[in-house]
Design a protein around this motif. Structure first.
Motif, PDB file in Angstrom:
ATOM      1  N   ARG A 149      -3.673  -0.362   1.958  1.00 38.61           N
ATOM      2  CA  ARG A 149      -2.479   0.176   1.630  1.00 38.61           C
ATOM      3  C   ARG A 149      -1.572   0.779   2.685  1.00 38.61           C
ATOM      4  O   ARG A 149      -0.251   0.591   2.687  1.00 38.61           O
TER       5      ARG A 149
ATOM      6  N   TYR B  13      -3.485  -2.203  -6.926  1.00 38.90           N
ATOM      7  CA  TYR B  13      -4.588  -1.650  -6.363  1.00 38.90           C
ATOM      8  C   TYR B  13      -5.752  -1.157  -6.939  1.00 38.90           C
ATOM      9  O   TYR B  13      -6.709  -0.850  -6.319  1.00 38.90           O
TER      10      TYR B  13
ATOM     11  N   PRO C 171      -5.414  -5.392  -2.998  1.00 39.06           N
ATOM     12  CA  PRO C 171      -4.648  -5.590  -4.303  1.00 39.06           C
ATOM     13  C   PRO C 171      -4.911  -6.977  -4.672  1.00 39.06           C
ATOM     14  O   PRO C 171      -5.400  -7.872  -4.086  1.00 39.06           O
TER      15      PRO C 171
END
Length: 360
Positions: free
Chosen positions: A79, A128, A138
């Motif tokens: 992320r 995700y 993801p």
């Protein structure tokens, strides 16, 4: 960047549309390439873009804007990687295409059906929280229809890149005619009298019943689908990795693949590579976002792949039909065989126009 998954629309033979699946940026690239090359004949197509493809966490951006491999890193922080990628890319005019909005793109160069592009292209966003996500990477769900599912996940490379998993849906088992035909023949006349013009077609009707359902014949014989139809057979699974030095984000999606296509840019060949070592070749490949036969073979073993095909070789391997070239490719295959645990019948270096049947 990445391997574009291309699918032809099966429903309209006269006006086939080519559906192209690829990371964000390809739609505008195709518009520019087709428009300004003055292409006169172009098939109908639409582009479905995979949005916000993250760099793997082990890649960091230098002050000059290029990415470099950082060995000591948190490999599960995908992320943060996408946030950094988007922030740095948006501030770099040379890369704005990758993360521009749809409105900005249409203002720059709107779609034009005169050059083949038709409406309907999707924007596919990363998930995700997907159940097959691994280490925070993801998953992209691209296609899920009656015939196949196609998913993708990011690779570890010096630019955003993805790998794809194409899997057939489970196929219905075969009906055992020896168990059904005698019952049909015994009830043949009654079935015709009840409106079955071709009583033998009842075999197909029984096969298409849902599990647990049955068909009752005029003489009272009841046949359950589960008793006369074999169990469903799993579909075939093909995994195609893009440029990568680490395909871990595909690990859960790719389990038990019938075929893994994995890049193999460099290899250490003793006697040919005289001023280096296997360790140095491996480090050089990884720091450039590429793989060796050992990396490809280890991933094949990790996912339980049944077959491994290597591709994307360095230009220093000519890959022609010269005997020395064949010997080199055979040695590369041997290294992948040793790492994967597969036998030589299930590992191959690819060549142009290669055809590889995958048994159903």
């Amino acid at each position: 960047m990445g391997q574009a998954a291309v699918e032809k629309n099966r429903n309209d033979k006269e006006s086939q549309i080519i559906d192209i699946y690829a990371p964000q940026g390809l739609r505008l690239w195709l518009r520019v390439a087709i428009r300004y090359s003055q292409s006169r004949i172009c098939p109908k197509y639409r582009v479905h873009e995979l949005m916000d493809v993250p760099m793997a966490p082990e890649w960091r951006q230098s002050k000059f804007g290029r990415y470099f491999y950082q060995k000591q890193s948190n490999k599960s922080d995908w992320r943060s990687a996408i946030i950094k990628t988007m922030r740095n890319t948006k501030s770099d005019f040379g890369n704005w295409i990758n993360f521009c909005s749809e409105e900005e793109m249409d203002d720059f160069l709107p779609a034009d059906q005169n050059f083949g592009e038709v409406p309907g292209g999707r924007q596919i966003y990363p998930d995700y929280t997907h159940p097959k996500s691994i280490e925070g990477a993801p998953v992209y769900e691209i296609i899920n229809d009656e015939e196949v599912t196609v998913t993708a996940a990011p690779m570890s490379h010096g630019v955003p890149c993805v790998g794809y998993v194409v899997e057939e849906q489970p196929r219905s088992g075969k009906i055992n005619p020896e168990l059904v035909q005698p019952v049909v023949m015994r009830n043949f006349d009654e079935l015709k009298a009840n409106g079955y013009r071709h009583p033998m077609k009842i075999l197909s009707e029984i096969k298409n019943l849902d599990p647990g359902e049955s068909f009752c014949f005029p003489d009272g014989t009841e046949l359950f689908r589960d008793d006369v139809v074999e169990g469903d057979k799993p579909g075939r699974k093909i995994v195609v990795c893009g440029d990568t030095c680490d395909s871990r984000a595909l690990e859960n999606l790719a389990q038990n693949a019938d075929l893994l296509v994995h890049e193999c840019t460099n290899a250490f060949l003793q006697g040919i590579d005289r001023q280096t070592t296997m360790k140095a070749v491996n480090v050089d490949a990884v720091t450039h976002g590429h793989s060796t036969p050992q990396i490809a073979g280890n991933f094949a073993k990790k996912i339980g792949a049944k077959n491994l095909v290597l591709n994307h070789f360095s230009s220093r391997y000519r890959g022609d039909q010269d005997l020395e070239s064949i010997k080199i490719m055979t040695r590369i295959e041997r290294q992948a065989i040793d790492s994967s645990g597969l036998n030589e019948e299930h590992v191959a270096c690819s060549w142009d126009f290669m055809v590889l049947p995958i048994p159903a």
